[in-house]
Scaffold this active site. Structure first.
Site, PDB file in Angstrom:
ATOM      1  N   SER A   1     -85.615 -28.200 -48.460  1.00 18.45           N
ATOM      2  CA  SER A   1     -85.160 -28.691 -49.770  1.00 18.45           C
ATOM      3  C   SER A   1     -84.039 -29.701 -49.615  1.00 18.45           C
ATOM      4  CB  SER A   1     -84.652 -27.530 -50.633  1.00 18.45           C
ATOM      5  OG  SER A   1     -85.701 -26.773 -51.147  1.00 18.45           O
TER       6      SER A   1
ATOM      7  N   HIS B   1     -79.008 -25.594 -56.938  1.00 21.33           N
ATOM      8  CA  HIS B   1     -79.980 -26.269 -56.078  1.00 21.33           C
ATOM      9  C   HIS B   1     -80.267 -27.696 -56.557  1.00 21.33           C
ATOM     10  CE1 HIS B   1     -83.898 -26.923 -54.037  1.00 21.33           C
ATOM     11  NE2 HIS B   1     -83.491 -25.997 -53.174  1.00 21.33           N
TER      12      HIS B   1
ATOM     13  N   ASP C   1     -86.169 -30.169 -60.241  1.00 19.41           N
ATOM     14  CA  ASP C   1     -85.467 -29.066 -59.585  1.00 19.41           C
ATOM     15  C   ASP C   1     -84.928 -28.112 -60.643  1.00 19.41           C
ATOM     16  OD1 ASP C   1     -83.653 -27.672 -57.583  1.00 19.41           O
ATOM     17  OD2 ASP C   1     -84.373 -29.318 -56.345  1.00 19.41           O
TER      18      ASP C   1
END
Length: 782
Positions: free
Chosen positions: A558, A224, A150
């Site tokens: 996600s 994220h 990520d």
């Protein structure tokens, strides 16, 4: 006789005292007060009352004063509600509550109940508990390593605390890339690996990482990566939340698992070669699960897809690869990461919302959602304008006329490729005091798909219907329209239908191989609370949002992917000998298809029942996956046979098996049909010339009993006959794997008419286990 009389008198005295005591208890119980929430029908208010509050007060004063202490008030009004519900909360005794239920206009009288502070809520929503099921059996995935590819990680985050964790397992081969700015202490017994891959990113951007204002260190600049890693395996953190929203204890799915963070994504995107480098390193380092919340705009042929190729290699090493299905829904054929050896995860909602209502000047109320935290708007109505009349319907910064928006609430249309938070900032920049982000038919093809955002200004998002009515109100009151926004905080429970398939979640059918149903499962992916970097604000507005938080709420596949990655880690710990295919099978065949009200799962994009092209096998059920009964197992040779069957040449297949010197013999390994891959679901594509299809399967008994009989039950799709042979599977000691065949036969095309698809299921049951496979059929070329 006298003795008998004395005994009788004594008995009567004891009986009298017992009855008196019981009556006193009953009276005391009847007189004890507790809080009840009273729901009323607003339209039933008698005209003699000016306000609802007057009506409620009168209703309470009319109740019988049953208190034994006449000096004490017999009722007490705590709250009145006019937006969340119509009604009030009051202190009543049992008899008064019963009496109140008989009043005109009462909908229900419900005892208040205590609610404990919850987690990100998803473990609770999925049934995970400390005292039974998958968590304790797997010891919370102790020492299992999840490789998260990520945007990096925020090492100092409390979700990455290693308190009470034992030393790093000796089989771990990875490391932390350390410098003076990222010392060795950045990693610990929880975050055991941190690396960054950026070479192709620099090449594509034609600048160095430093010139772009980023860092080659594994720090998470976007948030994220921290969010996904903490969702998969974050340690327990008390008093978590985004400001006042979603307060409780935050836990990852596998709180004792270790995390290895591979930074492969940057502000400008994630490039295939960098991703593949991350996968390569993760396999080398010894991870057990790869979690990859990355995808493209459209699925590619497997041999042209580095993620598919890398995941194939991971599978060969016994590593589960869990990937997001993509956020391009609800259009069909949009599911990404669809190779059959990948666990493909779509997004669903949970039973938690963050309501923020628009109250118009004419009294109408429209529901919205928001994560705004700051000074609320006043209760007084505020002038309302439409952004299209102020220079930019999408509220682009610098395009609004400050003289028209100053001091007003501005209605901004969804679209323009910018977030609602960015629109709100533009409104604030030009003097506006509030913003309503309105979904539109022009932009949305996804139904009432509302996104809660951490706005910098009092703002909310409303759906298409509400947005159109608000703009209609503006049109009919061009100079006098007013509104305000009321923020309701966090709402949870069965009043919210969940799970539902998120509108943005990418859909099947499978673009590359129609015979493989994708996505595989759905998992929580809407409004998920998890860890956040200290290098970005919760709205992700760079150089604008200066707020810093430890936790943030985000939506997307996600967010769904790491939930399943964590579950895969738990199952790996519970069953270390299971293959990735067996773990995947357990999650798929035990998934459920009903919501918390017992109805079929709904699709937000249509408002109708979801179909397998949206939810795959259904919503994951962790505890049932612990005991699936049967599994559909596969390995490298099965997938090679699949590649042969879809027409891949030995040269193409060599990309996966990595050895051209020993060409694959497709004549020997080819399946009879693509549908014969031992997949836990069924997908059939009929055509004008194809009237029937036969699929073969092999199931392995992994239950506690070696001698067991499974019976089949078929719910056939409309216009399709389904025959299963044999209809019983009789397992015995030394015979733990059995095969069966399914023959699908369509009706005449004239009978089918304009119907494009149909759905059903095939269930095997031994009375204890239910092993369910969805069936999806499509009628093509009619």
């Amino acid at each position: 006789m006298a003795a008998f009389s004395s005994l009788t008198s004594l008995f009567l005295l004891i009986f009298f005292l017992f009855c008196l005591h019981a009556c006193m208890i009953a009276a005391s119980s009847d007189d004890s007060h507790e809080t009840y929430i009273v729901h009323l029908s607003k339209s039933q208010k008698p005209s003699l009352f000016t306000t609802h509050h007057d009506w409620y007060s009168s209703m309470l004063s009319s109740l019988s004063p049953l208190s034994t202490d006449r000096q004490q008030p017999t009722t007490k009004l705590l709250y009145t509600y006019e937006h969340a519900i119509h009604g009030f909360a009051a202190r009543l005794n049992i008899s008064q509550a019963a009496e109140l239920r008989r009043h005109h206009g009462i909908l229900s009288v419900v005892p208040d109940s205590i609610r404990q502070l919850q987690t990100t809520r998803t473990p609770y929503f999925m049934g995970l508990a400390d005292f039974f099921g998958l968590w304790p059996v797997s010891n919370y995935a102790k020492d299992v390593v999840i490789g998260v590819l990520d945007t990096g990680s925020w090492p100092d985050h409390p979700s990455f605390s290693d308190e009470n964790l034992p030393p790093v397992p000796s089989y771990w081969k990875g490391e932390c890339e350390t410098t003076s700015d990222f010392p060795s202490t950045s990693c610990n017994k929880k975050l055991i690996g941190a690396r960054a891959y950026y070479r192709e990113y620099e090449e594509q951007m034609k600048k160095s990482i430093e010139q772009m204002g980023e860092s080659k260190l594994p720090w998470d600049f976007k948030g994220h990566g921290t969010h996904t890693a903490s969702t998969a395996a974050g340690s327990a953190v008390k008093n978590a939340g985004l400001y006042e929203y979603a307060k409780g204890e935050a836990r990852g799915m596998a709180i004792k698992a270790r995390i290895a963070a591979y930074k492969v994504c940057w502000r400008g995107g994630c490039f295939d070669s960098d991703i593949l480098a991350g996968i390569n390193q993760a396999i080398s380092d010894g991870v057990h699960v790869i979690s990859l919340s990355v995808g493209g705009k459209q699925a590619r042929e497997y041999d042209l897809d580095p993620i598919a190729i890398g995941a194939f290699s991971a599978m060969e090493q016994g590593i589960v690869t869990s990937c997001s299905a993509g956020n391009s829904g609800p259009l069909p054929y949009t599911a990404d990461n669809i190779a059959p050896w990948i666990l493909t995860v779509g997004a669903s909602t949970i039973d938690r919302e963050f309501p923020a209502d628009v109250v118009l000047g004419d009294g109408r109320i429209f529901s919205g959602v928001s994560l705004y935290s700051g000074l609320p708007l006043s209760d007084a109505q505020i002038p309302l304008v439409y952004a299209a009349n102020c220079g930019s319907k999408f509220c682009f910064q610098g395009k609004l006329d400050p003289s028209k928006v100053k001091g007003k609430i501005v209605v901004c249309d969804r679209g323009g490729n910018i977030t609602g938070a960015a629109k709100g900032w533009a409104v604030k920049h030009d003097g506006g005091v509030g913003m309503i982000h309105a979904d539109t038919e022009e932009y949305a093809i996804s139904g009432e798909d509302l996104r809660a955002e951490a706005h910098l200004i009092p703002a909310t998002m409303v759906g298409i219907t509400a947005g159109d009515k608000i703009k209609s109100y503006l049109k009919s009151h061009p100079s006098s329209a007013t509104a305000t926004i009321i923020f309701r905080g966090t709402v949870t429970g069965n009043s919210i239908s969940a799970p539902r398939v998120a509108a943005f979640s990418s859909r099947g059918p499978n673009l590359i191989t129609p015979e493989i149903l994708k996505p595989d499962v759905i998992a929580p992916g809407v409004n998920i609370l998890a860890g956040w970097t200290r290098l970005a604000g919760p709205s992700s507005l760079e150089n604008i949002d200066k707020r810093r938080v430890n936790f943030n709420i985000m939506s997307g596949t996600s967010m769904a992917c790491p939930h399943v990655s964590g579950l895969a880690a738990l199952l790996h710990k519970a069953f270390p000998d299971w293959t990735p295919a067996a773990i995947k099978s357990a999650l798929m065949t035990t998934a459920y298809n009903v919501d918390n009200r017992g109805n079929n799962i709904m699709d937000i994009s249509t408002g109708k029942e979801s179909i397998p092209f949206g939810h795959g096998s259904g919503h994951v059920d962790p505890n049932k996956a612990l005991n699936p009964g049967l599994v559909y197992d596969m390995g490298t040779s099965d997938y090679v046979g699949f590649l042969c069957t879809i027409g891949y040449s030995p040269t193409k297949i060599a990309v996966f098996v990595k050895d051209r010197s020993v060409p694959v013999d497709c004549n020997a390994q080819k399946l009879e049909s693509v549908g014969d891959l031992n997949y836990p679901s069924f997908s059939v594509a009929f055509s004008r010339s194809k009237k029937a299809a036969k699929h073969k399967r092999v199931v392995k008994n992994v239950g506690s009993k070696s001698d067991v009989v499974y019976d089949v039950k078929v719910n056939a799709p409309q216009f399709v006959e389904v025959r299963v042979s044999p209809s019983k599977l009789i397992f015995c000691k030394g015979k733990d794997a059995l095969s069966y065949e399914v023959l699908f036969t369509r009706a005449a095309l004239e009978e089918i008419g304009d119907i494009e698809s149909g759905f059903g299921s095939l269930d095997w049951s031994d009375g204890e286990h239910l092993v369910r496979s969805p069936i999806a059929v499509r009628f093509q070329g009619k």
